[in-house]
Design a protein around this motif. Structure first.
Motif, short mmCIF file in Angstrom:
data_model
loop_
_atom_site.label_atom_id
_atom_site.label_comp_id
_atom_site.label_asym_id
_atom_site.label_seq_id
_atom_site.Cartn_x
_atom_site.Cartn_y
_atom_site.Cartn_z
N ASP A 17 4.52 -2.32 6.30
CA ASP A 17 4.81 -1.58 5.08
C ASP A 17 4.20 -0.20 5.19
OD1 ASP A 17 5.97 -1.22 2.57
OD2 ASP A 17 4.21 -1.93 1.49
N PHE A 18 4.88 0.80 4.63
CA PHE A 18 4.38 2.17 4.61
C PHE A 18 3.65 2.44 3.30
CE2 PHE A 18 7.69 2.64 7.79
CZ PHE A 18 7.10 3.51 8.70
N SER A 19 2.62 3.28 3.36
CA SER A 19 1.94 3.73 2.15
C SER A 19 2.90 4.57 1.33
CB SER A 19 0.70 4.55 2.52
OG SER A 19 1.08 5.73 3.22
N GLN A 20 2.54 4.84 0.07
CA GLN A 20 3.43 5.55 -0.83
C GLN A 20 3.83 6.93 -0.31
OE1 GLN A 20 4.87 4.24 -3.62
NE2 GLN A 20 3.91 2.36 -2.90
N GLU A 21 2.92 7.63 0.35
CA GLU A 21 3.23 8.96 0.88
C GLU A 21 3.81 8.90 2.28
OE1 GLU A 21 -0.83 7.86 1.98
OE2 GLU A 21 0.11 7.98 0.02
N GLY A 22 3.82 7.70 2.89
CA GLY A 22 4.43 7.53 4.20
C GLY A 22 3.56 7.92 5.38
N THR A 23 2.29 8.19 5.15
CA THR A 23 1.42 8.63 6.24
C THR A 23 0.67 7.50 6.92
OG1 THR A 23 -0.36 9.05 4.68
CG2 THR A 23 1.07 10.91 5.23
N VAL A 24 0.65 6.32 6.31
CA VAL A 24 -0.04 5.17 6.88
C VAL A 24 0.94 3.99 6.93
CG1 VAL A 24 -1.93 3.52 6.60
CG2 VAL A 24 -2.28 5.92 6.01
N LEU A 25 0.94 3.32 8.07
CA LEU A 25 1.73 2.11 8.25
C LEU A 25 0.76 0.96 8.40
CD1 LEU A 25 4.52 0.75 8.88
CD2 LEU A 25 3.97 1.15 11.28
N ALA A 26 0.96 -0.11 7.64
CA ALA A 26 0.15 -1.32 7.75
C ALA A 26 0.99 -2.38 8.45
CB ALA A 26 -0.28 -1.82 6.38
N SER A 29 -0.10 -9.52 11.57
CA SER A 29 0.33 -10.18 12.78
C SER A 29 -0.17 -11.61 12.91
CB SER A 29 -0.17 -9.37 13.97
OG SER A 29 0.05 -10.02 15.19
N ALA A 30 0.45 -12.33 13.84
CA ALA A 30 0.02 -13.68 14.20
C ALA A 30 -1.32 -13.66 14.90
CB ALA A 30 1.06 -14.33 15.10
N ASP A 31 -1.75 -12.49 15.38
CA ASP A 31 -3.05 -12.39 16.06
C ASP A 31 -4.23 -12.34 15.09
OD1 ASP A 31 -3.03 -9.79 15.08
OD2 ASP A 31 -3.01 -8.83 17.04
N LYS A 32 -3.96 -12.60 13.80
CA LYS A 32 -4.98 -12.68 12.75
C LYS A 32 -5.63 -11.34 12.45
CE LYS A 32 -5.84 -17.35 14.27
NZ LYS A 32 -6.66 -18.19 15.08
N THR A 33 -4.83 -10.27 12.49
CA THR A 33 -5.33 -8.94 12.15
C THR A 33 -4.36 -8.19 11.25
OG1 THR A 33 -4.34 -7.86 14.07
CG2 THR A 33 -6.61 -8.66 14.33
N VAL A 34 -4.93 -7.28 10.46
CA VAL A 34 -4.17 -6.26 9.73
C VAL A 34 -4.57 -4.95 10.38
CG1 VAL A 34 -3.87 -5.06 7.54
CG2 VAL A 34 -4.15 -7.54 7.57
N LYS A 35 -3.60 -4.17 10.77
CA LYS A 35 -3.88 -2.89 11.41
C LYS A 35 -3.27 -1.76 10.58
CE LYS A 35 -4.27 -4.78 16.06
NZ LYS A 35 -5.70 -4.76 16.18
N LEU A 36 -4.00 -0.65 10.52
CA LEU A 36 -3.53 0.55 9.84
C LEU A 36 -3.25 1.62 10.88
CD1 LEU A 36 -6.01 0.67 6.82
CD2 LEU A 36 -3.71 -0.30 6.91
N TRP A 37 -2.07 2.21 10.81
CA TRP A 37 -1.61 3.17 11.79
C TRP A 37 -1.35 4.53 11.14
CZ3 TRP A 37 -1.36 0.90 16.56
CH2 TRP A 37 -1.26 -0.49 16.60
N ASN A 38 -1.69 5.58 11.85
CA ASN A 38 -1.42 6.95 11.42
C ASN A 38 0.00 7.31 11.83
OD1 ASN A 38 -1.38 9.66 10.86
ND2 ASN A 38 -3.06 10.19 12.20
N PHE A 82 1.82 -2.42 0.35
CA PHE A 82 1.12 -1.41 -0.45
C PHE A 82 1.61 -1.49 -1.89
CE2 PHE A 82 0.34 0.58 3.68
CZ PHE A 82 -0.96 1.02 3.53
N THR A 83 0.69 -1.37 -2.85
CA THR A 83 1.06 -1.33 -4.26
C THR A 83 1.45 0.10 -4.62
OG1 THR A 83 -1.15 -0.79 -5.07
CG2 THR A 83 -0.63 -3.14 -4.76
N ALA A 84 1.89 0.30 -5.85
CA ALA A 84 2.24 1.64 -6.34
C ALA A 84 1.03 2.57 -6.34
CB ALA A 84 2.84 1.54 -7.73
N ARG A 85 -0.18 2.00 -6.40
CA ARG A 85 -1.41 2.80 -6.37
C ARG A 85 -2.02 2.86 -4.97
NH1 ARG A 85 -4.74 1.55 -11.89
NH2 ARG A 85 -3.06 2.15 -13.31
N ASN A 86 -1.25 2.50 -3.95
CA ASN A 86 -1.67 2.54 -2.55
C ASN A 86 -2.79 1.58 -2.20
OD1 ASN A 86 0.05 3.96 -0.95
ND2 ASN A 86 -1.01 5.91 -1.17
N LEU A 87 -2.90 0.49 -2.92
CA LEU A 87 -3.81 -0.58 -2.52
C LEU A 87 -3.04 -1.48 -1.56
CD1 LEU A 87 -5.33 -1.48 -6.00
CD2 LEU A 87 -6.34 -0.05 -4.22
#
Length: 96
Positions: A17-26, A29-38, A82-87
């Motif tokens: 999922d992309f953040s509201q402004e589109g600058t962060v991708l979350a 995965s099956a590898d038991k991680t959440v990753k944040l990408w620029n 991401f929620t509407a408030r970017n949580l």
């Protein structure tokens, strides 16, 4: 057309999922991680003071687009949103 490949997960990615402004991708995965990408060319945190709220995640150095990696203890991550408030919300099914 493929624009970019982000490498870092060690298992299948089940949700993104992309953040509201589109600058962060979350990604979750099956590898038991959440990753944040620029998703911008320049780092989001370049020229900004250190933010202690991000110290919980691991900051890898091998992939410049990877901002943080948050491991779970035993749960593969099935959904990130991401929620509407970017949580960022992440969910999975606990497996004992």
């Amino acid at each position: 057309k493929k624009l970019k490949t982000f490498t870092g997960h060690k298992g299948p990615v089940w949700s993104i999922d992309f953040s509201q402004e589109g600058t962060v991708l979350a990604s979750g995965s099956a590898d038991k991680t959440v990753k944040l990408w620029n998703t911008e060319k320049a780092s989001l945190f370049q020229n900004k003071p250190h933010d202690k709220s991000f110290t919980a995640g691991k900051k890898p150095t091998d992939c410049p687009e990877l901002l943080r990696s948050f491991p779970t203890k035993k749960t593969p991550v099935h959904n990130v949103q991401f929620t509407a408030r970017n949580l960022l919300l992440a969910s999975g099914v606990f497996s004992a």
